[in-house]
Scaffold this motif. Structure first.
Motif, short mmCIF file in Angstrom:
data_model
loop_
_atom_site.label_atom_id
_atom_site.label_comp_id
_atom_site.label_asym_id
_atom_site.label_seq_id
_atom_site.Cartn_x
_atom_site.Cartn_y
_atom_site.Cartn_z
N PHE A 262 3.77 -6.53 0.55
CA PHE A 262 2.75 -5.59 0.11
C PHE A 262 3.05 -4.18 0.62
CE2 PHE A 262 0.49 -9.26 -1.24
CZ PHE A 262 -0.53 -8.83 -2.08
N TYR A 263 3.62 -4.09 1.80
CA TYR A 263 3.96 -2.76 2.32
C TYR A 263 5.05 -2.11 1.48
CZ TYR A 263 5.84 0.87 5.34
OH TYR A 263 6.28 2.07 5.83
N THR B 181 -3.90 -12.54 -4.17
CA THR B 181 -2.49 -12.54 -4.56
C THR B 181 -2.28 -13.24 -5.90
OG1 THR B 181 -1.82 -12.53 -2.24
CG2 THR B 181 -0.17 -13.20 -3.84
N TYR C 13 -4.19 -9.29 4.65
CA TYR C 13 -2.97 -9.88 5.20
C TYR C 13 -2.64 -9.28 6.56
CZ TYR C 13 -1.50 -12.64 1.16
OH TYR C 13 -1.41 -13.60 0.17
N CYS D 93 -1.25 -0.49 -7.42
CA CYS D 93 -1.54 -0.12 -6.02
C CYS D 93 -2.94 0.46 -5.87
CB CYS D 93 -0.51 0.86 -5.52
SG CYS D 93 1.17 0.18 -5.38
N TRP E 17 3.29 -0.76 -1.57
CA TRP E 17 2.45 0.39 -1.23
C TRP E 17 3.29 1.62 -0.92
CZ3 TRP E 17 2.14 3.19 3.34
CH2 TRP E 17 1.07 4.11 3.41
N VAL F 39 2.76 -9.30 4.43
CA VAL F 39 2.52 -7.91 4.85
C VAL F 39 3.71 -7.04 4.49
CG1 VAL F 39 2.07 -6.41 6.83
CG2 VAL F 39 0.97 -8.65 6.70
N TYR G 226 -3.89 -6.48 0.72
CA TYR G 226 -2.94 -5.89 1.67
C TYR G 226 -3.55 -5.80 3.07
CZ TYR G 226 0.13 -2.33 3.75
OH TYR G 226 0.97 -1.63 4.58
#
Length: 260
Positions: free
Chosen positions: A157-158, A58, A220, A208, A161, A154, A217
């Motif tokens: 990052f989601y 990160t 995590y 990404c 993504w 999470v 990602y």
């Protein structure tokens, strides 16, 4: 022939005695504490190991893509380094605590007390068992907070993504892809004066696609799953330690009633 039959009987009796001894020993194993210990070790190992590596990734992503000036994310770097040191302490503490609770389960399970008929409870033993009950409940509540906190990265990052996946989707009808951005400053990770603070369009897509993003990602996600496994293990510990304490209390009353 008579000697042979007697030897066979003696051998069968020895086998029967060994079998009964094995059954008694297996009956003395605190399976609930054993399962909880394995689950706790696995969960803490996943949370600490994956979380440590994910935090390092990160920092690398922020430095390379969202905050070019070191002073802008200096505080965040210090916080992450502190969290990594805390992870070392968590791993060491739960390794020792799991072994202690497993040993406590062996010595207070009802099956063990059936094997050792001279087992006696003491005030000190009951106090120690009660302390484990209280401490396990406190740790269970604390790990619920850790589990919720581990879901935050999470979620972040989601979001990144899913935005990249939406841009790459063949059914998307974006007229200007460069207008689609992810601004990490709105999450309070870095200050508002950080530059550039956000990534847009193809730049976001390139982020990404990096191995750092992909690895962090998924790490995590695994760390969050490890925190959840630790919560389940502590719940099992709660039930086991509460049961053990109740049995000790019952045994102490039984001793008092049989003294006369």
């Amino acid at each position: 022939m008579e000697t042979t039959s007697e030897e066979n009987q003696e051998q069968s009796q020895e086998k029967k005695g060994c079998f009964e001894c094995c059954i008694k020993c297996l009956g003395g194993v605190p399976y609930a504490s054993l399962v909880a210990t394995i689950l706790c070790f696995s969960g803490v190992a996943l949370f600490c190991g994956c979380g440590h590596v994910a935090l390092t990734g990160t920092i690398s992503i922020l430095e390379n893509h969202f905050s070019k000036i070191t002073s802008d994310h200096a505080m965040l770097t210090d916080v992450i380094q502190l969290m990594q040191y805390v992870i070392y302490g968590i791993a060491s503490f739960f390794f020792l605590y799991g072994i202690i609770l497993l040993a406590e389960g062996f010595y207070t399970t009802s099956a063990v007390k059936e094997l050792h008929s001279e087992f006696k409870t003491t005030i000190c033993g009951r106090c120690i068992s009660g302390m484990f009950v209280f401490l396990t409940y406190i740790l269970g509540i604390a790990w619920l907070g850790v589990f919720g906190f581990s879901a935050v990265p999470v979620f972040l990052f989601y979001n990144m993504w899913s935005t990249c996946a939406a841009m790459r989707s063949p059914v998307s009808n974006f007229t200007n892809v460069d207008s689609i951005c992810v601004d990490v400053r709105q999450y309070g990770i870095i200050p508002w004066n950080a530059t550039p603070g956000k990534a847009c369009g193809s730049t976001l897509g390139d982020i990404c696609n990096t191995s750092e993003f992909y690895l962090s990602y998924h790490l995590y996600i695994v760390a969050c799953a490890g925190a959840g496994a630790t919560v389940i293990a502590l719940l099992i510990y709660m039930m086991a330690t509460t049961y053990n304490f109740a049995v000790l209390k019952f045994k102490s009353r039984e001793d008092c009633c049989t003294k006369f």
